[in-house]
Motif scaffolding. Structure first.
Motif, PDB file in Angstrom:
ATOM      1  N   VAL A  97     -19.998  23.748  -7.033  1.00 52.34           N
ATOM      2  CA  VAL A  97     -19.563  23.542  -8.206  1.00 52.34           C
ATOM      3  C   VAL A  97     -20.418  23.772  -9.665  1.00 52.34           C
ATOM      4  CG1 VAL A  97     -18.783  21.161  -9.826  1.00 52.34           C
ATOM      5  CG2 VAL A  97     -17.953  21.760  -7.584  1.00 52.34           C
TER       6      VAL A  97
ATOM      7  N   PRO B  53     -27.011  17.396 -11.222  1.00 50.59           N
ATOM      8  CA  PRO B  53     -26.360  17.320 -10.006  1.00 50.59           C
ATOM      9  C   PRO B  53     -26.184  15.795  -9.329  1.00 50.59           C
ATOM     10  CG  PRO B  53     -28.597  18.199  -9.310  1.00 50.59           C
ATOM     11  CD  PRO B  53     -28.466  17.882 -10.876  1.00 50.59           C
ATOM     12  N   SER B  54     -25.455  15.831  -8.244  1.00 50.65           N
ATOM     13  CA  SER B  54     -25.053  14.644  -7.743  1.00 50.65           C
ATOM     14  C   SER B  54     -26.689  13.943  -6.941  1.00 50.65           C
ATOM     15  CB  SER B  54     -24.076  14.706  -6.612  1.00 50.65           C
ATOM     16  OG  SER B  54     -24.140  13.558  -5.609  1.00 50.65           O
TER      17      SER B  54
ATOM     18  N   ASP C  29     -28.502   9.243 -12.363  1.00 47.12           N
ATOM     19  CA  ASP C  29     -27.177   8.440 -12.205  1.00 47.12           C
ATOM     20  C   ASP C  29     -26.739   8.148 -13.501  1.00 47.12           C
ATOM     21  OD1 ASP C  29     -29.074   6.534 -12.844  1.00 47.12           O
ATOM     22  OD2 ASP C  29     -29.018   5.478 -11.010  1.00 47.12           O
TER      23      ASP C  29
ATOM     24  N   LEU D 140     -13.213  17.688 -15.122  1.00 49.77           N
ATOM     25  CA  LEU D 140     -12.290  17.667 -14.002  1.00 49.77           C
ATOM     26  C   LEU D 140     -12.480  16.403 -13.320  1.00 49.77           C
ATOM     27  CD1 LEU D 140     -12.949  20.682 -14.897  1.00 49.77           C
ATOM     28  CD2 LEU D 140     -12.240  21.108 -12.615  1.00 49.77           C
TER      29      LEU D 140
ATOM     30  N   GLY E  20     -10.333  13.630 -10.344  1.00 48.52           N
ATOM     31  CA  GLY E  20      -9.868  13.614  -8.730  1.00 48.52           C
ATOM     32  C   GLY E  20      -8.687  14.198  -8.565  1.00 48.52           C
ATOM     33  N   ALA E  21      -8.078  13.881  -7.335  1.00 42.41           N
ATOM     34  CA  ALA E  21      -6.935  14.449  -6.803  1.00 42.41           C
ATOM     35  C   ALA E  21      -6.254  13.734  -5.677  1.00 42.41           C
ATOM     36  CB  ALA E  21      -7.326  15.646  -6.299  1.00 42.41           C
TER      37      ALA E  21
ATOM     38  N   CYS F  82     -11.996  18.092  -3.268  1.00 42.67           N
ATOM     39  CA  CYS F  82     -10.955  17.853  -4.298  1.00 42.67           C
ATOM     40  C   CYS F  82      -9.704  18.685  -4.187  1.00 42.67           C
ATOM     41  CB  CYS F  82     -11.584  18.429  -5.694  1.00 42.67           C
ATOM     42  SG  CYS F  82     -11.899  19.968  -5.852  1.00 42.67           S
TER      43      CYS F  82
HETATM   44  P1  NAD Z   1     -18.687  10.723  -9.276  1.00 46.62           P
HETATM   45  O1  NAD Z   1     -17.411  10.750 -10.126  1.00 46.62           O
HETATM   46  O2  NAD Z   1     -18.741   9.386  -8.474  1.00 46.62           O
HETATM   47  O3  NAD Z   1     -19.736  11.288  -9.612  1.00 46.62           O
HETATM   48  C1  NAD Z   1     -19.816  12.811 -10.084  1.00 46.62           C
HETATM   49  C2  NAD Z   1     -21.039  12.540 -11.127  1.00 46.62           C
HETATM   50  O4  NAD Z   1     -20.818  11.576 -12.208  1.00 46.62           O
HETATM   51  C3  NAD Z   1     -22.122  12.439 -10.277  1.00 46.62           C
HETATM   52  O5  NAD Z   1     -23.121  13.606 -10.852  1.00 46.62           O
HETATM   53  C4  NAD Z   1     -22.571  11.321 -10.724  1.00 46.62           C
HETATM   54  O6  NAD Z   1     -24.143  10.992 -10.876  1.00 46.62           O
HETATM   55  C5  NAD Z   1     -21.960  10.808 -11.947  1.00 46.62           C
HETATM   56  N1  NAD Z   1     -21.686   9.340 -12.232  1.00 46.62           N
HETATM   57  C6  NAD Z   1     -21.262   8.550 -11.141  1.00 46.62           C
HETATM   58  N2  NAD Z   1     -21.079   7.349 -11.586  1.00 46.62           N
HETATM   59  C7  NAD Z   1     -21.351   7.320 -12.827  1.00 46.62           C
HETATM   60  C8  NAD Z   1     -21.170   6.387 -14.060  1.00 46.62           C
HETATM   61  N3  NAD Z   1     -20.577   5.132 -13.979  1.00 46.62           N
HETATM   62  N4  NAD Z   1     -21.476   6.986 -15.494  1.00 46.62           N
HETATM   63  C9  NAD Z   1     -21.801   8.203 -15.485  1.00 46.62           C
HETATM   64  N5  NAD Z   1     -21.956   9.236 -14.403  1.00 46.62           N
HETATM   65  C10 NAD Z   1     -21.689   8.781 -13.329  1.00 46.62           C
HETATM   66  O7  NAD Z   1     -17.826  11.649  -7.966  1.00 46.62           O
HETATM   67  P2  NAD Z   1     -18.519  11.964  -6.647  1.00 46.62           P
HETATM   68  O8  NAD Z   1     -18.193  10.873  -5.699  1.00 46.62           O
HETATM   69  O9  NAD Z   1     -19.898  12.729  -6.636  1.00 46.62           O
HETATM   70  O10 NAD Z   1     -17.417  13.137  -6.270  1.00 46.62           O
HETATM   71  C11 NAD Z   1     -16.411  13.029  -5.698  1.00 46.62           C
HETATM   72  C12 NAD Z   1     -14.990  13.367  -6.582  1.00 46.62           C
HETATM   73  O11 NAD Z   1     -15.150  14.148  -7.396  1.00 46.62           O
HETATM   74  C13 NAD Z   1     -13.703  12.899  -6.138  1.00 46.62           C
HETATM   75  O12 NAD Z   1     -12.908  12.300  -7.087  1.00 46.62           O
HETATM   76  C14 NAD Z   1     -13.273  14.471  -6.260  1.00 46.62           C
HETATM   77  O13 NAD Z   1     -11.838  14.549  -6.185  1.00 46.62           O
HETATM   78  C15 NAD Z   1     -13.927  15.082  -7.413  1.00 46.62           C
HETATM   79  N6  NAD Z   1     -13.966  16.402  -7.489  1.00 46.62           N
HETATM   80  C16 NAD Z   1     -12.888  17.083  -8.209  1.00 46.62           C
HETATM   81  C17 NAD Z   1     -13.108  18.554  -8.340  1.00 46.62           C
HETATM   82  C18 NAD Z   1     -12.277  19.223  -9.191  1.00 46.62           C
HETATM   83  O14 NAD Z   1     -12.308  20.275  -9.387  1.00 46.62           O
HETATM   84  N7  NAD Z   1     -11.334  18.490  -9.832  1.00 46.62           N
HETATM   85  C19 NAD Z   1     -14.150  19.120  -7.528  1.00 46.62           C
HETATM   86  C20 NAD Z   1     -14.885  18.368  -6.932  1.00 46.62           C
HETATM   87  C21 NAD Z   1     -14.814  17.018  -6.634  1.00 46.62           C
END
Ligand code: NAD
Length: 500
Positions: A158, A177-178, A208, A250, A252-253, A284
C-alpha cells in the motif's frame, strides 16, 4: 528504555530517533510474542519530518522527470533484489504466509515500474493557434509535500501504491505506516537512499492517532493519501479537506462473489478459498460474502467444506502453510465475537474455526477458517467488515436479486461473478455498483497501470490510487495561454475572444 529493538523514524535520509517517548509493541502473530518496539510520533516529530520534506521540495521539483525516473528504476531493481528480506519482515510482523507476502511486494514493485515512466506520464497537452499567434497548453506540476497513512494488512504494497507515483510527479513524501508492522517501511526508505534519492524527499514517521492528527492539522502538508478502515477514512477525508488539503481516503470493504448455477464448480470453489481465506481474510479485496444463485448453493457449500478441512493453518514462515494467524490478539477476539453473533442470529455454522490451536504455538493469534451458510442481510456477520477468515454464504433466486443484494451493501470495493454465461457477466459488470469487478477472477486487483479504488463507503474522495488517477492526484494542472507575436495588438476592454 524498551528491552526490544526500537524501530526508528527515517528523516533526512537517515534513521532518526523520536522526540516522543511513547512506544508501541510489535508482535510476531505466529508466536504471540512481542519482537520489537516502535517509536510513536508526537507533533514535534511530525514537524521535523515536514521541515525535511519542505526543504527537499524545491530541488526535487526542479529535478527533470527523466532523472527522477532513473532513481525509481534503480529503486525497482533494489526492491526486486530485496524482495525476500521485505517479505520475511511482512510475514514476521503481519502473520501472512511467505509466498503471499512475496506476491504483495511484487504487486507494489509493479507500481514503481509504472512510475518509472514519469516523463511520459507527465506530458501535458498543447494546442497550437487557439488565436492568431496564440497557443494554449497545460502542464502538470507537483502538489507539494504529500503524506501517506497506511494500514497493517499490506505494509509494503500500500505505501508502494502511493509513494512512487508521488515522487515521480515531483512531490516529497512523508509515510506514516501502520504501527502494527512498521519494519518494511524503513527497509524501503534505505533502498530509496541507495537508489540515489536526495535527502528529505522520502521520510517515515511511525505512530498512532496522535501522529495522524498532527499530520491532518499540519499546514506544511498539501495532500494526504489514506488507506484503512471506513470510519477512519471518513474522519481523514472530512478533517483534511476542511483544512484545504487534497485527500483520497480508501476505506473498508465487504466484497461479494456472485456464483451462478452454470459456474465451473471446481474452479469456483478453489478461487473462493484463496480469496476468502488467503492472508486470513485480512485483505481489502478478500471475498467475505458469497451470493449463491439458484441451486448453486448446496454444491458450493459442500465443495468449500471439503477444501476448508484440507487447508493448512500454520506459522507464517513455515513451508507449505496456506494461512497464518491474524494480526493481534484483540483482532482475534473481535472476529470470534462476530462468529458468536452469527450463531446467535441463527446463521448455519458449517465450519467453526474458533477452537483451532496450533501445537507449539498455543499463544499465536490463530483462528481456523470459518464458514456460515443461510446468512441474511440483517446479520452483523454480513453487514460488518470482519476482516478475518470468516466467509458467509447468502442465497438468491436470480442474478437480478443477487445484484440487488450487492448494491444494497454500503461498501463497494471489489466483487466477482463466476459464470460461463457472457450475457450474465455483462449484465453484472454493467449494473453492479462496485469499483473493481472480476469475471471469473476472484480478487480483481487492477494492474499498476490501471487505478485501484472502490465506490461508496470504500472510498472518500474523487481519485483512485496509482495508474493515471494517481498521477492526477499527485499533480496540479496549470493551463497556459501564450502569445508570441511581432504584430502590435492593442489591448481592449472587452472579454478577449481569441478564436476570431
Ligand atoms: P485502520 O483504519 O485501523 O488504520 C489505518 C491507519 O490509520 C493506520 O496507519 C493507523 O495508525 C491509523 N489510525 C488508526 N486509528 C486511527 C484514529 N483513530 N485516528 C487516526 N488514525 C488512525 O485500518 P487497519 O486495521 O490498519 O487496516 C485494515 C482496514 O484497512 C480494513 O478496513 C481494510 O478493508 C482497509 N483496507 C482498505 C484498502 C482499500 O484499498 N480500500 C486496502 C487495504 C486495507
Amino acid at each position: 528504555m524498551s528491552q526490544f529493538p526500537v524501530i526508528p523514524f527515517w528523516i533526512d535520509n537517515r534513521r532518526a530517533e523520536a522526540h516522543s517517548t511513547r512506544v508501541g509493541r510489535v508482535f510476531n502473530p505466529s508466536t504471540g510474542e512481542q519482537i520489537r518496539s516502535v517509536a510513536l510520533a508526537d507533533a514535534t516529530d511530525i514537524d521535523r519530518a515536514v521541515e525535511s520534506a519542505r526543504r527537499a521540495l524545491p530541488g526535487w521539483r526542479a529535478t527533470p522527470p527523466l532523472r527522477r525516473a532513473r532513481i525509481l528504476t534503480r529503486f525497482r531493481e533494489l526492491l526486486e533484489a530485496n524482495q525476500k528480506v521485505i517479505a520475511t519482515l511482512i510475514s514476521e510482523e503481519h502473520g501472512k504466509v511467505f509466498l503471499d507476502a512475496m506476491g504483495s511486494v511484487q504487486r507494489g514493485t509493479e507500481v514503481v515500474e509504472f512510475a518509472s515512466g514519469a516523463p511520459h506520464l507527465l506530458k501535458g497537452s498543447f494546442s497550437e493557434s487557439v488565436g492568431r499567434d496564440v497557443d494554449a497548453y497545460s502542464i502538470l506540476q507537483p502538489v507539494g509535500v504529500c503524506a501517506g497513512i497506511t494500514p497493517f494488512n499490506f505494509p509494503a504494497m500500500v505505501p508502494l501504491w502511493m509513494m512512487p507515483v508521488a515522487l515521480a510527479c515531483g512531490n516529497t513524501f512523508i509515510l506514516k505506516p501502520s504501527e502494527k508492522d512498521p519494519s518494511p517501511s524503513i527497509v524501503m526508505a534505505e533502498l530509496l537512499k541507495d537508489a540515489g534519492l536526495p535527502d528529505g524527499v522520502f521520510n517515515v514517521v511511525h505512530g498512532d492517532k496522535e501522529a495522524v492528527d498532527a499530520i491532518l492539522a499540519h499546514p506544511g502538508i498539501d495532500a494526504i493519501s489514506f488507506v484503512g478502515s471506513t470510519p477512519i477514512a471518513k474522519h481523514i477525508y472530512t478533517t483534511a479537506a476542511s483544512q484545504g488539503k487534497r485527500v483520497q481516503a480508501l476505506g473498508g470493504a465487504k466484497n461479494h462473489a456472485v456464483v451462478m448455477p452454470d459456474a465451473d464448480l471446481t474452479f469456483t470453489a478453489d478461487a473462493i478459498m484463496g480469496a476468502a481465506y488467503g492472508s486470513a481474510g485480512e485483505r481489502c479485496m478478500a471475498i467475505s460474502a458469497v451470493v449463491a444463485v439458484g441451486d448453486a448453493g448446496d454444491a458450493l457449500i459442500e465443495a468449500l467444506t471439503s477444501r476448508i478441512r484440507a487447508l493448512r493453518v500454520a506459522p507464517s514462515l513455515e513451508q507449505g502453510a496456506d494461512m497464518g494467524p491474524v494480526v493481534t490478539a484483540e483482532h482475534r477476539a473481535r472476529i470470534i465475537s462476530y462468529i458468536d453473533a452469527g450463531v446467535a442470529a441463527g446463521a448455519a455454522l458449517v465450519v467453526d474455526g474458533r477452537s483451532l490451536v496450533i501445537p507449539g504455538h498455543e499463544k499465536g493469534f490463530f483462528l481456523g477458517p470459518t464458514l456460515f451458510d443461510r446468512v441474511t442481510p440483517g446479520m452483523s456477520i454480513y453487514t460488518d467488515e470482519i476482516f478475518g477468515p470468516v466467509l458467509v454464504v447468502l442465497r438468491a433466486a436470480t442474478l437480478v436479486e443477487a445484484i440487488a443484494i450487492v448494491n444494497s451493501n454500503p461498501y463497494g470495493n471489489g466483487t466477482a461473478i463466476f459464470t460461463r454465461s457472457g450475457a450474465a457477466a455483462r449484465i453484472f459488470e454493467h449494473e453492479v455498483e462496485v469499483g473493481m469487478v472480476g469475471i471469473n477472477v476472484p480478487i480483481p486487483v487492477p494492474m499498476a497501470f490501471y487505478s485501484f479504488g472502490g465506490w461508496k463507503a470504500s472510498l472518500f474522495g474523487d481519485l483512485h490510487v496509482h495508474g493515471m488517477e494517481g498521477v492526477k492526484f499527485y499533480t496540479r494542472t496549470k493551463a497556459v495561454t501564450r502569445r508570441w507575436t511581432e504584430d502590435p495588438i492593442a489591448g481592449g476592454f472587452h472579454m478577449p475572444v481569441l478564436g476570431r
